[in-house]
Design a protein around this motif. Structure first.
Motif, PDB file in Angstrom:
ATOM      1  N   ASP A 282      91.578 -14.699 -14.487  1.00 33.33           N
ATOM      2  CA  ASP A 282      90.759 -15.185 -13.389  1.00 33.33           C
ATOM      3  C   ASP A 282      89.886 -14.072 -12.812  1.00 33.33           C
ATOM      4  N   VAL A 283      88.903 -14.465 -12.016  1.00 37.18           N
ATOM      5  CA  VAL A 283      87.935 -13.546 -11.414  1.00 37.18           C
ATOM      6  C   VAL A 283      88.008 -13.667  -9.895  1.00 37.18           C
ATOM      7  N   SER A 284      88.076 -12.523  -9.218  1.00 30.65           N
ATOM      8  CA  SER A 284      88.079 -12.500  -7.757  1.00 30.65           C
ATOM      9  C   SER A 284      86.652 -12.629  -7.235  1.00 30.65           C
ATOM     10  N   ARG A 462      86.043 -11.163 -19.340  1.00 28.02           N
ATOM     11  CA  ARG A 462      87.150 -12.015 -19.745  1.00 28.02           C
ATOM     12  C   ARG A 462      86.803 -12.848 -20.973  1.00 28.02           C
ATOM     13  N   ARG A 463      85.532 -13.187 -21.109  1.00 25.91           N
ATOM     14  CA  ARG A 463      85.122 -13.886 -22.340  1.00 25.91           C
ATOM     15  C   ARG A 463      85.240 -12.962 -23.549  1.00 25.91           C
ATOM     16  N   LEU A 464      84.993 -11.673 -23.370  1.00 23.53           N
ATOM     17  CA  LEU A 464      85.179 -10.727 -24.466  1.00 23.53           C
ATOM     18  C   LEU A 464      86.629 -10.686 -24.931  1.00 23.53           C
ATOM     19  N   ASN A 465      87.544 -11.022 -24.056  1.00 23.22           N
ATOM     20  CA  ASN A 465      88.976 -11.003 -24.392  1.00 23.22           C
ATOM     21  C   ASN A 465      89.454 -12.256 -25.112  1.00 23.22           C
ATOM     22  N   PHE A 466      88.620 -13.278 -25.146  1.00 18.01           N
ATOM     23  CA  PHE A 466      89.047 -14.541 -25.719  1.00 18.01           C
ATOM     24  C   PHE A 466      88.350 -14.768 -27.047  1.00 18.01           C
ATOM     25  N   ARG A 467      89.119 -15.140 -28.068  1.00 17.42           N
ATOM     26  CA  ARG A 467      88.550 -15.409 -29.388  1.00 17.42           C
ATOM     27  C   ARG A 467      88.748 -16.871 -29.740  1.00 17.42           C
ATOM     28  N   LEU A 468      87.655 -17.511 -30.142  1.00 15.01           N
ATOM     29  CA  LEU A 468      87.755 -18.909 -30.575  1.00 15.01           C
ATOM     30  C   LEU A 468      88.665 -19.004 -31.800  1.00 15.01           C
ATOM     31  N   PRO A 469      89.487 -20.045 -31.862  1.00 18.06           N
ATOM     32  CA  PRO A 469      90.335 -20.224 -33.050  1.00 18.06           C
ATOM     33  C   PRO A 469      89.485 -20.357 -34.301  1.00 18.06           C
ATOM     34  N   ALA A 470      89.954 -19.806 -35.395  1.00 13.43           N
ATOM     35  CA  ALA A 470      89.209 -19.868 -36.663  1.00 13.43           C
ATOM     36  C   ALA A 470      89.090 -21.309 -37.130  1.00 13.43           C
TER      37      ALA A 470
END
Length: 470
Positions: A282-284, A462-470
């Protein structure tokens, strides 16, 4: 002479080799890692254990452009064969690689002249932050869903306590938003433009603790976009985000059926880590109370004069245990440490803050307080008195460099704590408060490094930390 000729020959060779290595690093398969954020996001130490820009090995993550010897034309040809989701992940892999190089080399790379360069101890790692911001501007594309009708969606408050919510929604929906994706397939993230504040205003019925109507609205909205498009389902909401400053927003989104928002990036003023707020996801959101029909707070137009004759100042209701304790110990008891429950009629609140060295920012019923931003705009050092409050932009800003944090149990010692801060340290703190003012200012349209873009940068991380499933 021979040694001199040899050195003249080696120097350009060394320079060329160094530049070549940097290019290879940039194009190399950093997508073989996951980008991990920790609570101390960009520390000044460039090590895997303390630097929040850390990359963890993942042998199953093979990346897309994996050979450093591949030419630019070959890379372009490969990208043309990728699916839209693979191109998105390749974009993020390149951004991670550039940020990592910047953190290691303590420099930045950009093809544009930079009008602002983060410097100094105010930033946990100014080099990594700056490169990350550059990569965000170059890469990040956001799709704001068009579904939904006013006033619950595509609108929000623009004045007073929750005003940041409405201004952020406006910016995301604006045709002039530089981060707006032209198509859904090119979007790295998806914005859910509903307003919890407007829901409460339109649907509120006592007793106040009943949140079922608002939970139903946000649940129905997600179901609409999930049934209509593939994007929510392919990521189970992991590349989606929402924003709300209302106190109930955290509870409304966490109490949805089937834990619907468990992967969503929630941008919340109520950033209480002891409840449902998760700092890694989450983002503050800074709580900003704007004067009606303006883009300024009550302290923003006061300037940054040198007449800070009051040691400490607070005025407000006894909402919550921290404020209650503060008022019990200090209300109307000290001329230097001025604590008031309510100011006398005709007293200028903003003027008092502008004359104060240390502005007290205690939590109320919820952890966030608009006084934090008001203090920053008044060039007054914020004194954060809060438990479990995740401060805004603390991924990149080191709040210890421009604020004072006092635990609740130290409230009786507050005056001695503030008097114990030397003039030299106070002037350094105040100088850095002025340095971060740009990061807490609302502009319309938004500007580089202002509060809207800083919020987006927090989402970007935070988007950089999330990878779409292959």
């Amino acid at each position: 002479m021979a040694d001199s000729r040899l050195m003249n020959y080696k120097t350009p060779l060394i320079v060329f080799t160094s530049l070549l290595l940097l290019v290879i690093l940039y194009l190399s398969p950093y997508n073989n890692h996951n980008f991990i954020i920790n609570k101390d996001f960009v520390s000044s130490n460039i090590t895997s254990s303390t630097n929040s820009f850390t990359l963890n090995q993942n042998p199953q993550d093979n990346g897309t452009l994996s050979t450093s010897s591949t030419s630019t034309s070959d890379n372009t040809h490969i990208r043309e064969k990728l699916t839209s989701s693979e191109r998105i992940e390749d974009d993020l892999a390149r951004a991670r690689a550039a940020i990592r190089v910047a953190a290691q080399t303590r420099n930045y790379t950009s093809n544009k002249v930079q009008d602002f360069i983060p410097r100094g101890p105010t930033y946990r790692n100014p080099h990594a932050f700056h490169q990350s911001y550059i990569e965000m501007e170059k890469t990040f594309k956001i799709w704001s869903y068009k579904e939904g009708e006013l006033p619950l969606v595509h609108n929000g408050p623009h004045s007073y306590l929750y005003s940041i919510e409405g201004h952020f929604i406006d910016e995301m929906d604006s045709e002039k938003n530089p981060f707006a994706a032209q198509s859904m397939d090119e979007a790295h993230a998806f914005f859910l433009p509903f307003s919890v504040t407007n829901m409460v205003s339109a649907l509120y019925k006592p007793p106040s603790g009943i949140r079922v109507p608002y939970i139903n609205v946000v649940t129905d909205y997600v179901r609409v976009v999930a049934n209509k498009y593939q994007y929510w389902n392919r990521s189970t909401g992991g590349d989606h985000f929402m924003a709300s400053c209302h106190d109930w927003a955290a509870a409304v989104t966490s109490e949805t059926p089937d834990n619907l928002f468990k992967n969503v990036i929630r941008v919340l003023c109520n950033a209480n880590s002891s409840e449902t707020f998760q700092p890694k996801r989450d983002v503050s959101l800074p709580e900003i109370s704007l004067v009606t029909r303006t883009l300024v707070t009550s302290t923003q137009s006061r300037g940054s004069g040198s007449n800070h004759s009051i040691l400490g100042f607070f005025a407000g209701g006894a909402h919550g245990p921290i404020r209650k304790m503060l008022i019990e110990h200090w209300k109307d008891k000290d001329d230097a440490l001025q604590v008031h429950e309510y100011l006398p009629k005709g007293t200028d609140y903003g003027e008092l803050m502008a004359k104060t060295k240390f502005c007290l920012c205690p939590s109320g019923y919820e952890v966030a307080s608009p006084r934090v931003v008001e203090a920053i705009h008044a060039s007054c050092v914020p004194v954060i008195i809060s438990d479990h409050y995740v401060l805004p932009f603390s991924d990149v800003l080191d709040w210890s460099q421009f604020s004072v944090q006092v635990p609740m149990e130290k409230i009786p010692e507050l005056k001695s704590i503030l008097l114990g801060i030397s003039d030299e340290k106070y002037l350094k703190l105040q100088k850095r408060v002025r340095q971060v003012q740009r990061h807490f200012t609302i502009n319309h349209p938004a500007k580089r490094f202002d509060v809207i873009h800083m919020i987006l940068h927090s989402v970007w991380l935070r988007r950089l930390n999330f990878r779409l499933p292959a």
